[in-house]
Design a protein around this motif. Structure first.
Motif, PDB file in Angstrom:
ATOM      1  N   UNK A 181       0.827  -1.200   0.000  1.00 31.42           N
ATOM      2  CA  UNK A 181       0.000   0.000   0.000  1.00 31.42           C
ATOM      3  C   UNK A 181       0.871   1.263   0.000  1.00 31.42           C
ATOM      4  N   UNK A 182       0.309   2.340  -0.565  1.00 34.34           N
ATOM      5  CA  UNK A 182       0.888   3.687  -0.496  1.00 34.34           C
ATOM      6  C   UNK A 182       2.332   3.747  -0.982  1.00 34.34           C
ATOM      7  N   UNK A 183       2.597   3.083  -2.095  1.00 33.88           N
ATOM      8  CA  UNK A 183       3.935   3.193  -2.680  1.00 33.88           C
ATOM      9  C   UNK A 183       4.186   4.620  -3.154  1.00 33.88           C
ATOM     10  N   UNK A 184       3.141   5.242  -3.685  1.00 34.67           N
ATOM     11  CA  UNK A 184       3.224   6.641  -4.130  1.00 34.67           C
ATOM     12  C   UNK A 184       2.181   7.471  -3.401  1.00 34.67           C
ATOM     13  N   UNK A 185       2.528   8.700  -3.067  1.00 33.40           N
ATOM     14  CA  UNK A 185       1.592   9.627  -2.436  1.00 33.40           C
ATOM     15  C   UNK A 185       0.679  10.231  -3.503  1.00 33.40           C
ATOM     16  N   UNK A 186      -0.370  10.915  -3.047  1.00 34.50           N
ATOM     17  CA  UNK A 186      -1.267  11.585  -3.991  1.00 34.50           C
ATOM     18  C   UNK A 186      -0.547  12.599  -4.856  1.00 34.50           C
ATOM     19  N   UNK A 187       0.360  13.370  -4.252  1.00 33.00           N
ATOM     20  CA  UNK A 187       1.116  14.374  -5.005  1.00 33.00           C
ATOM     21  C   UNK A 187       2.022  13.711  -6.043  1.00 33.00           C
ATOM     22  N   UNK A 188       2.617  12.581  -5.687  1.00 34.71           N
ATOM     23  CA  UNK A 188       3.484  11.871  -6.634  1.00 34.71           C
ATOM     24  C   UNK A 188       2.664  11.276  -7.775  1.00 34.71           C
ATOM     25  N   UNK A 189       1.469  10.811  -7.473  1.00 34.69           N
ATOM     26  CA  UNK A 189       0.600  10.286  -8.527  1.00 34.69           C
ATOM     27  C   UNK A 189       0.209  11.393  -9.492  1.00 34.69           C
ATOM     28  N   UNK A 190      -0.068  12.583  -8.970  1.00 41.05           N
ATOM     29  CA  UNK A 190      -0.345  13.726  -9.851  1.00 41.05           C
ATOM     30  C   UNK A 190       0.850  13.997 -10.764  1.00 41.05           C
ATOM     31  N   UNK A 191       2.038  13.859 -10.213  1.00 45.10           N
ATOM     32  CA  UNK A 191       3.255  14.066 -11.001  1.00 45.10           C
ATOM     33  C   UNK A 191       3.379  13.010 -12.097  1.00 45.10           C
TER      34      UNK A 191
END
Length: 203
Positions: free
Chosen positions: A27-37
């Motif tokens: 779970x949570x390998x990437x944060x929401x901000x990183x996913x936006x990136x």
């Protein structure tokens, strides 16, 4: 141990084989901000209709696979942090569950599934000669909040249908020889980052 079987003795040596998991996740390998990136990076690449097969035998067949994809290469410096993050997860999960001999991650695939789009049952491990690397471990990173779409389940076909986690930022792994599918989207759009880890031929 010698076992009597009817009138015959069995001298078979039983292999000590561990349990083989059908899939695993982090779970949570990437944060929401990183996913936006990641979405911003993918927007720089042109989406194309997905094909099936490999090499000269590749073709488009929307009765089997209907989705749009683009590719993120590790040769682009802007993408390397994504590969590095996924690499750490691959090493950890593989050591816990499969201990495959792994060497490389193929170019990452950014996938988009809109309403009515799907990918029927298939495996990722294509035939390769014994002297070439083969796909051993497949993975998918959830890039869309599951509240934003309906359908689009990734089902692992291992005895019973097992849907992988849809939590935003989760990475899920499964051996590339396992049958799986993506069910049709009925509402909204789903995005995922898909990849394959290769290594020497299985022995």
């Amino acid at each position: 141990m010698t076992e009597l079987t009817g009138l015959y003795e069995s001298h078979d040596w039983w292999l000590d084989v561990g349990v083989t998991e059908s899939w695993a996740y982090q779970h949570k390998l990437f944060t929401g901000a990183e996913i936006d990136q990641i979405h911003d990076i993918a927007a720089e690449y042109k989406l194309q209709e997905a094909a099936i097969g490999a090499g000269d035998s590749m073709s488009k067949d929307k009765s089997v696979r209907d989705s749009n994809i683009s590719f993120l290469s590790s040769s682009d410096a802007a993408n390397q942090w994504i590969f590095q993050r996924i690499t750490r997860s691959i090493i950890d999960i593989n050591q816990q569950f499969w201990n495959f001999d792994l060497q490389r991650i193929e170019t990452l695939q950014y996938s988009e599934y809109g309403v009515g789009q799907f990918y029927k049952q298939h495996i990722d491990m294509m035939y390769q000669s014994p002297t070439r690397a083969v796909r051993k471990l497949s993975f998918t990173v959830q890039l869309t909040d599951p509240e934003e779409y309906e359908g689009g389940e990734v089902l692992i076909k291992h005895g019973t249908d097992s849907p992988i986690h849809k939590d935003l930022g989760t990475i899920s792994f499964f051996p590339s020889y396992i049958l799986h599918e993506v069910t049709p989207i009925t509402k909204g759009t789903r995005h995922a980052l898909v990849g394959w880890v290769t290594g020497p031929a299985f022995k």
